[in-house]
Design an enzyme around this catalytic site. Sequence first.
Site, PDB file in Angstrom:
ATOM      1  N   GLU A 114      26.991 -40.898 -34.928  1.00  0.00           N
ATOM      2  CA  GLU A 114      26.653 -42.320 -34.872  1.00  0.00           C
ATOM      3  C   GLU A 114      27.711 -43.169 -35.549  1.00  0.00           C
ATOM      4  O   GLU A 114      28.410 -42.705 -36.451  1.00  0.00           O
ATOM      5  CB  GLU A 114      25.276 -42.594 -35.480  1.00  0.00           C
ATOM      6  N   TYR A 166      24.794 -50.866 -33.373  1.00  0.00           N
ATOM      7  CA  TYR A 166      24.578 -49.455 -33.689  1.00  0.00           C
ATOM      8  C   TYR A 166      24.845 -48.656 -32.424  1.00  0.00           C
ATOM      9  O   TYR A 166      24.350 -48.995 -31.344  1.00  0.00           O
ATOM     10  CB  TYR A 166      23.131 -49.211 -34.152  1.00  0.00           C
TER      11      TYR A 166
END
Length: 176
Positions: free
Chosen positions: A114, A29
Amino acid sequence: AALLGMDFRGAAVTRVSIEPRIEFVRALYAGVTWDTASRMPVALLKAAGGVDVEAAAEAGLARRSADPCTGLREYEGREMASQAELEGRLLQEAGRVLERLARAFLDLDALTAEINPLVETADGFLLGLDAHLEIEDDALTINPLPDIILSGHIHKITTSSYRGVTLITGGAFQQK
């Protein structure tokens, strides 16, 4: 073919994109958002991406504040990758990904940027499989940028440079 013509959240499906299945070693991530406590951008890297990564414990999460004027430097991204226990080529690639993600975050006046999952492929490269970008609705957009911006009612006289524009804070030249 069954999807074409269907209603999805009030919009008709007119096209469907089919992507090839990607085999990967692990999911990561990577994100940049605003830290409300410090009022600074913060870059995040976790060596475990996928579903519910945001709700997972902070174990293994590398976080670093980014300068809102200069962003996150590539070497700072590599340091974060090292904290997330990435090595070799992945360390280098993660540094580049984080630097570019932070730059996009700042350039676009984003609230959140993100990549999840950011996967390590079998041949050792990083590949973003999904991304999310949330833009600030009230972002100040000046196009084209002026050479100088003068800001008043600030009690300290300063000059600085931001994205190639000279910023002058004057406050009617009030000194304390």
